[in-house]
Design an enzyme around this catalytic site. Structure first.
Site, mmCIF file in Angstrom:
data_model
loop_
_atom_site.group_PDB
_atom_site.id
_atom_site.type_symbol
_atom_site.label_atom_id
_atom_site.label_comp_id
_atom_site.label_asym_id
_atom_site.label_seq_id
_atom_site.Cartn_x
_atom_site.Cartn_y
_atom_site.Cartn_z
ATOM 1 N N ARG A 108 1.017 -1.272 0.236
ATOM 2 C CA ARG A 108 0.090 -0.128 -0.010
ATOM 3 C C ARG A 108 0.876 1.382 -0.092
ATOM 4 N NH1 ARG A 108 -2.682 -2.385 4.651
ATOM 5 N NH2 ARG A 108 -1.682 -0.754 5.832
ATOM 6 N N TYR A 257 -1.008 -3.641 -7.698
ATOM 7 C CA TYR A 257 -1.000 -4.539 -6.491
ATOM 8 C C TYR A 257 -2.087 -4.365 -5.218
ATOM 9 C CZ TYR A 257 1.084 -7.278 -2.768
ATOM 10 O OH TYR A 257 1.373 -8.199 -1.952
ATOM 11 N N LYS A 266 -9.856 -2.095 0.604
ATOM 12 C CA LYS A 266 -9.771 -0.727 1.532
ATOM 13 C C LYS A 266 -10.407 0.501 1.112
ATOM 14 C CE LYS A 266 -6.859 -3.664 4.142
ATOM 15 N NZ LYS A 266 -7.482 -4.090 5.209
ATOM 16 N N HIS A 286 -12.352 -2.049 9.969
ATOM 17 C CA HIS A 286 -11.152 -2.909 9.740
ATOM 18 C C HIS A 286 -11.273 -3.999 10.773
ATOM 19 C CE1 HIS A 286 -6.600 -3.270 8.958
ATOM 20 N NE2 HIS A 286 -7.271 -4.081 8.029
ATOM 21 N N SER A 308 -2.749 -4.794 10.272
ATOM 22 C CA SER A 308 -2.320 -6.062 9.565
ATOM 23 C C SER A 308 -1.249 -6.630 10.194
ATOM 24 C CB SER A 308 -1.885 -5.324 8.147
ATOM 25 O OG SER A 308 -3.005 -4.646 7.341
ATOM 26 N N CYS A 310 -0.989 -8.665 12.448
ATOM 27 C CA CYS A 310 -1.196 -8.716 14.083
ATOM 28 C C CYS A 310 -1.935 -9.981 14.549
ATOM 29 C CB CYS A 310 -1.569 -7.220 14.770
ATOM 30 S SG CYS A 310 -0.594 -6.049 14.304
ATOM 31 N N ASP A 333 -11.331 -9.635 7.750
ATOM 32 C CA ASP A 333 -10.786 -8.252 7.619
ATOM 33 C C ASP A 333 -11.464 -7.155 7.686
ATOM 34 O OD1 ASP A 333 -8.178 -6.872 6.897
ATOM 35 O OD2 ASP A 333 -8.946 -6.484 4.817
ATOM 36 N N ARG A 428 0.966 -12.302 -0.594
ATOM 37 C CA ARG A 428 -0.259 -12.527 -0.303
ATOM 38 C C ARG A 428 -0.852 -13.741 -0.880
ATOM 39 N NH1 ARG A 428 -2.849 -8.550 3.206
ATOM 40 N NH2 ARG A 428 -1.314 -6.929 3.264
#
Length: 649
Positions: A108, A257, A266, A286, A308, A310, A333, A428
């Site tokens: 990102r 990406y 997002k 989120h 992210s 975690c 997510d 990913r």
């Protein structure tokens, strides 16, 4: 005499502009003279057609393909990507593919992501003088249009423009929203087919000329016209991601990406979604959604917000270690949550797939994720094995002896010898959620699942206990606002550092964070007005370490023990003790029976006074720097009360 159609000329420089018109002969089944290679104009509502006409005139593709979402189309697009060298098949698995991006296009790009509003304070808080704001980036309408004009004209020459109709959420759900993504990337189309409900049914739903979220994406072409990696075209020097909430509009250029290009994720589900949620009185967050059934057969649902990498996907797909408990996944997510007519908070997962971080995922840490990804999955920037499979850090015990590894850059890689990672840290897997072996039976219920608790959390190696409960809704909103965590590979930041990440939403707010906090605070009145109540709020931290740097808690399936205590608190059982920061399990309340390792409960739940007083000062400094004019009074009061409680320790 030929049929005629009005077309834009010269090409418009941005969505929504109104250039001069001229009359030219109408091509058969074409838009602005550009032929449709799939689909019919009759399928498109007036609003969709207008969006396409503007985008075609701006981007100048060679052909247009209206995506139908079918198996035949998907197979064809995968073959196109394979022929381009963008993906390669993984014969060890069923319909799985590996993509390698340009190494400059791997994350990102938060610094290049903007919210466009008339006034800056609508988009982001006004920071203290001399302080750089960290709660989003604003762009003026004039600069927004300039950014598009400098990048998009002619950017799809020689390419196919794909028109992707999609739904965020189950198509029939009143909580769902529809979008149209225009893209020149077949990789994006194939990924969106996994991540959203996609296809002609959406066009049928929009046939009445309903509104939709407009998403325009191009991988771009560098200003010098030279694409350094033909299999993965991009323009990283000029990448930009733009959102205009007032128009329900997303424009993304230069990156192919992840969340930069899968605009339902997002960009739509959180940034634009949060602005719609504010207008309509719900929450776009989120958060994972998890169903927990206890040994008595009683089921509760929990939503949880972690940054992210975690442990969010691991928690969403947990195999509980406690006998008699069953965990099921609704989503890993994003959660869209709204109070129903009885004041019960209900949530849907607006996504249709998992876009998970690969490194660290394994049969030991997340067996359900691993069972999910071995069919119909697109892997990106992981390593490849000579037996036709994939590899990343964490899968060392799953390698077949003698298998050779090719890293994410296409170079030979040897375990124990190579100095660089086999897989990119932000590599990913993109897999259909319905394949998850513990997908919840209600994951696509149109009304959503009832939420009984909300969890916040992050990576905090010091000072923060395993779990604590907020004293009230306002205190819980404060806890979410004060979240801090070690940075992850999903973002641009290098190295590990503790960063403020309120609500795990710091990169994803679609409007001023101060107003976002006010919106959260207002939810309590909404629930009470409907005759219900707000869920309890908790904070968890699986990552606390001792003085030797070792984790105090084993995590993974053992986190079900924390969930058990949370369920008890949902039922208002007296299983807690008060501390200055909130309620923690009282001695003996956390079920440690059968744990293989000894647990230092005293350390795990200790509240170091000096650590927390410093935490209070750092939170205050954060508020003072980032929200000097926008912090709600209620949040300031909660911080003051926390400090007073700590000083009385």
């Amino acid at each position: 005499m030929p049929q005629v159609i009005e077309v834009y000329t010269p090409f418009p420089t941005t969505i929504g502009c109104t250039p001069k018109l001229k009359t030219v002969p109408k091509a058969v089944n074409a838009i602005r003279g550009v032929p449709l290679s799939n689909g019919e104009l009759a399928q498109l509502s007036a609003k969709i057609r207008a969006f396409l006409e503007e985008s075609v005139a701006l981007c100048q593709p060679d052909r247009i393909h209206i995506v139908d979402g079918g198996e035949k189309e998907s197979a064809l697009l995968l073959k196109v990507l394979q022929a381009q060298g963008t993906i390669q098949p993984l014969p060890k698995y069923d319909n799985c593919w590996l993509a390698r991006t340009n190494p400059a296009d791997v994350a990102r790009v938060e610094s290049k992501t903007f919210i466009c509003t008339d006034k800056q304070e609508q988009a982001i808080p006004t920071p203290k003088a001399g302080v750089k704001g960290t709660l989003g980036n604003w762009i003026s309408p004039e600069d927004y249009e300039t950014a598009i004009r400098l990048r998009f004209p002619g950017c799809m020459k020689g390419r196919t423009m794909y028109v992707v109709p999609f739904s965020m959420g189950p198509i029939a759900s009143p909580l769902s929203k529809f979008g149209i993504e225009i893209t020149d990337s077949a990789y994006v189309v194939c990924s969106m087919r996994i991540m959203t409900r996609m296809g002609l049914e959406i066009l049928e739903k929009l046939a009445d000329n309903s509104d939709f979220i407009k998403c325009l994406h191009s991988v771009g072409t560098p200003a010098n016209g030279k694409i350094s990696m033909p299999s993965w075209p991009c323009d990283p020097e000029r990448t930009i991601i733009l959102h205009k909430p007032a128009n329900n509009e997303i424009v993304s250029y230069g990156s192919g990406y992840g969340g930069n290009s899968l605009l339902g994720k997002k960009c739509f589900a959180l940034r634009i979604g949060s602005t719609i949620a504010q207008r309509e009185g719900w929450l776009a967050e989120h958060m994972l959604i998890l169903g927990i059934t206890d040994p008595d057969g009683v089921k509760k649902y929990i939503a949880a917000a972690f940054p992210s990498a975690c442990g969010k996907t691991n928690l969403a797909m947990m195999n509980p270690s406690l006998p008699g408990y069953k965990m099921e996944c609704v989503g890993d997510d994003i959660a869209w949550m709204k109070f129903d007519s009885k004041g019960q908070l209900r949530a849907i997962n607006p996504e249709n797939g998992f876009f998970g971080v690969a490194p660290g995922t394994s049969s030991e840490t997340n067996p359900n994720a691993m069972k999910t990804v071995y069919k119909n999955t697109i892997f990106t920037n992981v390593a490849a094995t000579s037996d036709g499979g994939v590899f990343w850090e964490g899968m060392e015990n799953e390698l077949t002896p003698g298998v050779e590894i090719t890293d994410w850059l296409g170079q030979p890689w040897k375990m124990g010898e190579s100095k660089t990672p086999a897989a990119h840290p932000n590599s990913r897997f993109c897999a259909p959620a319905g394949q998850c072996p513990i997908i919840d039976p209600a994951w696509e219920d149109n009304e959503g699942v009832p939420i009984s608790a909300i969890l916040f959390g992050g990576r905090r190696p010091q000072g923060v206990p395993l779990v604590y409960e907020a004293n009230s809704w306002a205190h819980g909103v404060f806890v979410g606002s004060a979240m801090r965590s070690e940075t992850t590979a999903a973002a641009e930041h290098k190295g590990k550092m503790i960063m403020n990440d309120p609500f795990a939403m710091r990169p994803f707010f679609g409007y001023n964070f101060g107003n976002y906090l006010k919106h959260w605070l207002s939810m309590e009145k909404r629930a009470l007005a409907a005759g219900g109540q707000v869920p309890k709020i908790f904070h968890v931290n699986w990552f606390r370490k001792n003085a030797d740097g070792k984790f105090l808690w084993p995590g993974f399936g053992e986190n079900s023990r924390v969930m058990e205590w949370i369920l008890q608190r949902i039922d208002d059982r007296e299983c807690y003790r008060e501390t200055p920061i909130g309620r923690v399990p009282k001695d003996g309340a956390l079920n440690l029976h059968g744990l293989q390792s000894s647990i230092d409960e005293k350390e795990l739940f200790s509240i170091p006074k000096q650590f927390w007083l410093k935490e209070v000062e750092e939170i205050k400094q954060y508020y003072d720097n980032q929200l000097p004019q926008d912090l709600p009074v209620e949040i300031a009061k909660e911080l003051h009360k926390l400090k007073a409680r700590l000083e009385r320790m």
